[in-house]
Every structure is written in structure tokens, then in C-alpha cells.
Design a protein around this motif. Structure first.
Motif, mmCIF file in Angstrom:
data_model
loop_
_atom_site.group_PDB
_atom_site.id
_atom_site.type_symbol
_atom_site.label_atom_id
_atom_site.label_comp_id
_atom_site.label_asym_id
_atom_site.label_seq_id
_atom_site.Cartn_x
_atom_site.Cartn_y
_atom_site.Cartn_z
ATOM 1 N N TYR A 22 35.308 31.244 49.913
ATOM 2 C CA TYR A 22 35.761 32.252 50.711
ATOM 3 C C TYR A 22 34.493 33.412 50.878
ATOM 4 C CZ TYR A 22 38.375 36.450 52.009
ATOM 5 O OH TYR A 22 38.776 37.701 52.679
ATOM 6 N N LEU B 202 35.259 29.652 45.430
ATOM 7 C CA LEU B 202 36.583 30.289 44.959
ATOM 8 C C LEU B 202 36.390 30.360 43.145
ATOM 9 C CD1 LEU B 202 39.932 29.311 46.538
ATOM 10 C CD2 LEU B 202 38.168 30.978 47.018
ATOM 11 N N PHE C 175 34.749 33.251 42.356
ATOM 12 C CA PHE C 175 35.039 34.602 42.925
ATOM 13 C C PHE C 175 35.942 35.326 41.803
ATOM 14 C CE2 PHE C 175 35.325 35.696 47.093
ATOM 15 C CZ PHE C 175 35.896 37.154 47.241
ATOM 16 N N LEU D 170 39.817 38.396 44.397
ATOM 17 C CA LEU D 170 40.303 37.303 45.227
ATOM 18 C C LEU D 170 41.907 37.519 45.638
ATOM 19 C CD1 LEU D 170 39.911 34.632 46.908
ATOM 20 C CD2 LEU D 170 40.526 33.411 44.854
#
Length: 163
Positions: free
Chosen positions: A10, A15, A18, A23
Motif C-alpha cells: 500500500y 503491508l 506498515f 494502516l
């Protein structure tokens, strides 16, 4: 669910790298079966805002949002008596109130009649366009996908078969 293979990113960040709390504030999901929390409709609309310590909109704002998607219940009404479609719409508004960058919707109209399906999908699409947000939606309705999407990805047995 973690993927068996491959990577999901993303904004060019994997991810898995993150920060989870960040998130969760940027990407929110509405499942096919909406979750209702203890309390009344107001509580269910604002629980995410309360947890994340964001400003709670006025009752007038909440009522206006509800009316725009054909919900006429009072904010103090219990969620116990809501139909599946009404719960789905409350859960949708709860997510929209959080103002995520990306909305993930799993069969967002599965519990709705055709009138309310069009109403909800137009509401979602207008919101996405007006606020420069992104929407990823899973649906089995090819008609709905064609009517409301900018891009369709077909998946069969876990593989992309056609774009």
C-alpha cells in the motif's frame, strides 16, 4: 488473512512493514455480514471514532447521513431490531465516518433490495469521487460491477483470468 505467497503493498510499502495502527486508519473493510456492537444506533455509528479519538459528528449530521441511505430510525434505537440490510447500511456509515483512504467492501449490497442497492452504490460512488478515495469491492454481481466500477478484475480459483 496472510497471503500464502506474494506480497501486498500500500503506497509502495509492504503491508507486513506498515505500522498496523496507521494502516487500520487508512484502509477499512466492510464485511458481507456486518458487525453490530452493544448499544444503540448512535453508538454503532460512532464507535470507531470514539476508539480512535476522532471528533464525533453532531446528531443532525448522523441523521442526515442515515436519511441519505434510506434509514429513518432514531439514533437512540437499539440495533437488535434492525434488518440485515439496515445493519449493513449502519456498518457502511460507520466506515465512511472514519474517512479512510481506501474502502474494502465485500458484497456491500448482499442484504439489500434493488432500490436500496442502487441508493447505496450511488452513495458510495459519490462519496469516493467527491473525497478522492479508493474503493475495492468484491461482488458476484457482474451487472453491479459493470454499472459502478472503473475497472473489473475477474478471479477464478485464486487466479486473475481477465482484466
Amino acid at each position: 488473512i496472510s497471503p500464502d505467497s506474494g506480497d501486498i503493498s500500500y503506497n509502495n510499502l509492504l503491508l507486513k512493514d506498515f505500522p498496523p495502527q496507521e494502516l487500520r486508519s487508512k484502509v477499512l473493510m466492510l464485511s458481507q455480514t456486518p458487525i453490530m456492537f452493544d448499544g444503540n444506533i448512535r453508538d454503532n455509528l460512532t464507535i470507531g471514532l470514539s476508539i480512535s479519538k476522532k471528533e464525533i459528528p453532531s446528531d443532525d449530521t448522523l441523521i442526515k447521513m442515515m436519511h441519505s441511505i434510506n434509514l429513518t430510525q432514531a439514533l437512540n434505537d437499539s440495533c437488535d431490531k434492525l434488518s440485515g440490510g439496515e445493519k449493513q447500511r449502519i456498518a457502511l456509515l460507520r466506515i465512511i465516518l472514519m474517512k479512510p483512504d481506501v474502502l474494502l467492501l465485500d458484497e456491500p449490497s448482499s442484504a439489500l433490495d434493488s432500490y436500496n442497492e442502487d441508493l447505496i452504490m450511488n452513495y458510495i460512488c459519490d462519496y469516493i469521487k467527491e473525497n478522492n478515495k479508493s474503493l475495492i469491492m468484491v461482488t458476484h454481481s457482474e451487472d453491479m460491477a459493470k454499472k459502478y466500477s472503473d475497472r473489473i478484475i475477474y478471479i477464478k480459483k485464486g487466479d486473475i483470468i481477465n482484466e
